[in-house]
Design a protein around this motif. Structure first.
Motif, PDB file in Angstrom:
ATOM      1  N   TYR A  10      -0.377 -91.236 -60.803  1.00  0.00           N
ATOM      2  CA  TYR A  10       0.543 -92.407 -60.970  1.00  0.00           C
ATOM      3  C   TYR A  10       0.945 -92.897 -59.326  1.00  0.00           C
ATOM      4  O   TYR A  10       1.784 -92.229 -58.800  1.00  0.00           O
ATOM      5  CB  TYR A  10       1.481 -92.412 -61.933  1.00  0.00           C
ATOM      6  CG  TYR A  10       2.229 -93.631 -62.225  1.00  0.00           C
ATOM      7  CD1 TYR A  10       1.452 -94.770 -62.630  1.00  0.00           C
ATOM      8  CD2 TYR A  10       3.563 -93.950 -61.518  1.00  0.00           C
ATOM      9  CE1 TYR A  10       2.354 -95.925 -62.743  1.00  0.00           C
ATOM     10  CE2 TYR A  10       4.071 -95.174 -61.769  1.00  0.00           C
ATOM     11  CZ  TYR A  10       3.467 -96.034 -62.362  1.00  0.00           C
ATOM     12  OH  TYR A  10       4.137 -97.416 -62.478  1.00  0.00           O
ATOM     13  N   CYS A  11       0.535 -93.933 -58.832  1.00  0.00           N
ATOM     14  CA  CYS A  11       1.155 -94.556 -57.599  1.00  0.00           C
ATOM     15  C   CYS A  11       2.382 -95.186 -57.703  1.00  0.00           C
ATOM     16  O   CYS A  11       2.278 -96.144 -58.485  1.00  0.00           O
ATOM     17  CB  CYS A  11       0.208 -95.074 -56.799  1.00  0.00           C
ATOM     18  SG  CYS A  11       1.014 -95.620 -55.120  1.00  0.00           S
ATOM     19  N   VAL A  12       3.517 -94.681 -57.482  1.00  0.00           N
ATOM     20  CA  VAL A  12       4.779 -95.321 -57.696  1.00  0.00           C
ATOM     21  C   VAL A  12       5.189 -96.822 -56.719  1.00  0.00           C
ATOM     22  O   VAL A  12       5.818 -97.598 -57.141  1.00  0.00           O
ATOM     23  CB  VAL A  12       6.192 -94.384 -57.300  1.00  0.00           C
ATOM     24  CG1 VAL A  12       6.230 -93.293 -58.296  1.00  0.00           C
ATOM     25  CG2 VAL A  12       6.272 -94.171 -55.851  1.00  0.00           C
ATOM     26  N   LYS A  13       4.276 -96.660 -55.833  1.00  0.00           N
ATOM     27  CA  LYS A  13       4.093 -97.921 -54.802  1.00  0.00           C
ATOM     28  C   LYS A  13       3.421 -99.107 -55.443  1.00  0.00           C
ATOM     29  O   LYS A  13       3.667-100.444 -55.433  1.00  0.00           O
ATOM     30  CB  LYS A  13       3.691 -97.472 -53.700  1.00  0.00           C
ATOM     31  CG  LYS A  13       4.162 -98.636 -52.367  1.00  0.00           C
ATOM     32  CD  LYS A  13       4.232 -97.956 -51.012  1.00  0.00           C
ATOM     33  CE  LYS A  13       4.397 -99.003 -50.003  1.00  0.00           C
ATOM     34  NZ  LYS A  13       4.114 -98.413 -48.583  1.00  0.00           N
ATOM     35  N   CYS A  14       1.991 -98.694 -55.748  1.00  0.00           N
ATOM     36  CA  CYS A  14       1.454 -99.771 -56.328  1.00  0.00           C
ATOM     37  C   CYS A  14       1.793 -99.918 -58.000  1.00  0.00           C
ATOM     38  O   CYS A  14       1.069-100.956 -58.507  1.00  0.00           O
ATOM     39  CB  CYS A  14      -0.375 -99.161 -56.557  1.00  0.00           C
ATOM     40  SG  CYS A  14      -0.742 -98.968 -54.810  1.00  0.00           S
ATOM     41  N   ARG A  15       2.506 -99.051 -58.621  1.00  0.00           N
ATOM     42  CA  ARG A  15       2.765 -99.125 -60.036  1.00  0.00           C
ATOM     43  C   ARG A  15       1.465 -99.220 -60.709  1.00  0.00           C
ATOM     44  O   ARG A  15       1.398 -99.756 -61.757  1.00  0.00           O
ATOM     45  CB  ARG A  15       3.614-100.275 -60.231  1.00  0.00           C
ATOM     46  CG  ARG A  15       4.884-100.297 -59.729  1.00  0.00           C
ATOM     47  CD  ARG A  15       5.785-101.516 -59.865  1.00  0.00           C
ATOM     48  NE  ARG A  15       7.110-101.339 -59.054  1.00  0.00           N
ATOM     49  CZ  ARG A  15       8.321-101.023 -59.599  1.00  0.00           C
ATOM     50  NH1 ARG A  15       8.059-100.476 -60.698  1.00  0.00           N
ATOM     51  NH2 ARG A  15       9.058-100.990 -58.944  1.00  0.00           N
ATOM     52  N   LYS A  17      -2.139 -96.501 -61.707  1.00  0.00           N
ATOM     53  CA  LYS A  17      -2.861 -95.373 -61.831  1.00  0.00           C
ATOM     54  C   LYS A  17      -4.089 -95.170 -60.649  1.00  0.00           C
ATOM     55  O   LYS A  17      -4.771 -96.337 -60.510  1.00  0.00           O
ATOM     56  CB  LYS A  17      -3.314 -94.929 -63.047  1.00  0.00           C
ATOM     57  CG  LYS A  17      -2.332 -94.211 -64.118  1.00  0.00           C
ATOM     58  CD  LYS A  17      -2.784 -93.824 -65.252  1.00  0.00           C
ATOM     59  CE  LYS A  17      -1.853 -93.461 -66.033  1.00  0.00           C
ATOM     60  NZ  LYS A  17      -2.303 -93.128 -67.441  1.00  0.00           N
ATOM     61  N   ARG A  18      -4.143 -94.358 -60.050  1.00  0.00           N
ATOM     62  CA  ARG A  18      -5.083 -94.237 -58.851  1.00  0.00           C
ATOM     63  C   ARG A  18      -6.138 -92.982 -58.950  1.00  0.00           C
ATOM     64  O   ARG A  18      -5.500 -91.976 -59.283  1.00  0.00           O
ATOM     65  CB  ARG A  18      -4.374 -94.117 -57.428  1.00  0.00           C
ATOM     66  CG  ARG A  18      -3.805 -95.526 -57.237  1.00  0.00           C
ATOM     67  CD  ARG A  18      -4.607 -96.483 -56.756  1.00  0.00           C
ATOM     68  NE  ARG A  18      -3.938 -97.773 -56.491  1.00  0.00           N
ATOM     69  CZ  ARG A  18      -4.318 -98.985 -57.016  1.00  0.00           C
ATOM     70  NH1 ARG A  18      -5.063 -99.050 -57.837  1.00  0.00           N
ATOM     71  NH2 ARG A  18      -3.333-100.120 -56.408  1.00  0.00           N
ATOM     72  N   GLU A  19      -7.415 -92.920 -58.726  1.00  0.00           N
ATOM     73  CA  GLU A  19      -8.187 -91.936 -58.803  1.00  0.00           C
ATOM     74  C   GLU A  19      -7.946 -91.396 -57.317  1.00  0.00           C
ATOM     75  O   GLU A  19      -8.360 -92.213 -56.245  1.00  0.00           O
ATOM     76  CB  GLU A  19      -9.715 -92.329 -59.015  1.00  0.00           C
ATOM     77  CG  GLU A  19      -9.889 -92.522 -60.585  1.00  0.00           C
ATOM     78  CD  GLU A  19     -10.035 -91.223 -61.393  1.00  0.00           C
ATOM     79  OE1 GLU A  19     -10.238 -90.193 -60.701  1.00  0.00           O
ATOM     80  OE2 GLU A  19      -9.705 -91.195 -62.441  1.00  0.00           O
ATOM     81  N   VAL A  37      -3.266 -88.372 -51.901  1.00  0.00           N
ATOM     82  CA  VAL A  37      -2.705 -89.724 -51.220  1.00  0.00           C
ATOM     83  C   VAL A  37      -3.188 -90.845 -51.669  1.00  0.00           C
ATOM     84  O   VAL A  37      -4.362 -91.048 -52.215  1.00  0.00           O
ATOM     85  CB  VAL A  37      -3.195 -89.550 -49.545  1.00  0.00           C
ATOM     86  CG1 VAL A  37      -2.865 -90.998 -48.796  1.00  0.00           C
ATOM     87  CG2 VAL A  37      -2.335 -88.311 -49.093  1.00  0.00           C
ATOM     88  N   CYS A  38      -2.679 -92.160 -52.012  1.00  0.00           N
ATOM     89  CA  CYS A  38      -3.154 -93.111 -52.658  1.00  0.00           C
ATOM     90  C   CYS A  38      -4.173 -93.859 -51.786  1.00  0.00           C
ATOM     91  O   CYS A  38      -3.805 -93.903 -50.466  1.00  0.00           O
ATOM     92  CB  CYS A  38      -2.019 -94.258 -52.871  1.00  0.00           C
ATOM     93  SG  CYS A  38      -2.657 -95.814 -53.678  1.00  0.00           S
ATOM     94  N   PRO A  39      -5.651 -94.003 -52.364  1.00  0.00           N
ATOM     95  CA  PRO A  39      -6.394 -94.663 -51.589  1.00  0.00           C
ATOM     96  C   PRO A  39      -6.121 -96.207 -50.947  1.00  0.00           C
ATOM     97  O   PRO A  39      -6.968 -96.651 -50.280  1.00  0.00           O
ATOM     98  CB  PRO A  39      -7.916 -94.472 -52.401  1.00  0.00           C
ATOM     99  CG  PRO A  39      -7.383 -94.559 -53.530  1.00  0.00           C
ATOM    100  CD  PRO A  39      -5.778 -93.848 -53.575  1.00  0.00           C
ATOM    101  N   THR A  40      -5.254 -96.940 -51.734  1.00  0.00           N
ATOM    102  CA  THR A  40      -4.976 -98.354 -51.616  1.00  0.00           C
ATOM    103  C   THR A  40      -3.951 -98.478 -50.541  1.00  0.00           C
ATOM    104  O   THR A  40      -4.072 -99.281 -49.631  1.00  0.00           O
ATOM    105  CB  THR A  40      -4.621 -98.902 -52.799  1.00  0.00           C
ATOM    106  OG1 THR A  40      -5.564 -98.662 -53.652  1.00  0.00           O
ATOM    107  CG2 THR A  40      -4.408-100.436 -52.652  1.00  0.00           C
ATOM    108  N   CYS A  41      -2.653 -97.519 -50.584  1.00  0.00           N
ATOM    109  CA  CYS A  41      -1.449 -97.785 -49.867  1.00  0.00           C
ATOM    110  C   CYS A  41      -1.080 -96.732 -49.096  1.00  0.00           C
ATOM    111  O   CYS A  41      -0.062 -96.796 -48.270  1.00  0.00           O
ATOM    112  CB  CYS A  41      -0.352 -98.267 -50.754  1.00  0.00           C
ATOM    113  SG  CYS A  41       0.348 -96.949 -51.741  1.00  0.00           S
ATOM    114  N   SER A  42      -1.732 -95.565 -49.241  1.00  0.00           N
ATOM    115  CA  SER A  42      -1.584 -94.435 -48.275  1.00  0.00           C
ATOM    116  C   SER A  42      -0.301 -93.643 -48.677  1.00  0.00           C
ATOM    117  O   SER A  42       0.090 -92.737 -48.005  1.00  0.00           O
ATOM    118  CB  SER A  42      -1.699 -94.645 -46.918  1.00  0.00           C
ATOM    119  OG  SER A  42      -2.847 -94.901 -46.497  1.00  0.00           O
TER     120      SER A  42
HETATM  121 ZN   LIG Z   1      -0.621 -96.797 -54.008  1.00  0.00          ZN
END
Ligand SMILES: [Zn+2]
Length: 52
Positions: A10-15, A17-19, A37-42
């Motif tokens: 769970y990415c707290v920044k994107c709010r 879930k990320r694989e 590491v979040c693939p979207t926002c790092s």
């Molecule tokens: Zn993210």
């Protein structure tokens, strides 16, 4: 030695879930954590996996 782990974080920044693929760490209390590491926002992602 670090084990790899991949799955949902769970990415707290994107709010959302990320694989992601990360590695497993064990903290001082003996709890296994997956770190990635979040693939979207790092942003660093942590997921608690349970007792080691
Ligand atoms: Zn993210």
């Amino acid at each position: 030695m670090s084990e790899s782990w991949s799955g949902e974080f769970y990415c707290v920044k994107c709010r959302e879930k990320r694989e992601a693929t990360g590695h497993i760490e064990v903290n001082a209390k003996g709890t296994k954590l997956a770190k990635g590491v979040c693939p979207t926002c790092s942003t660093n992602l942590t997921r608690i996996l349970g007792k080691a």
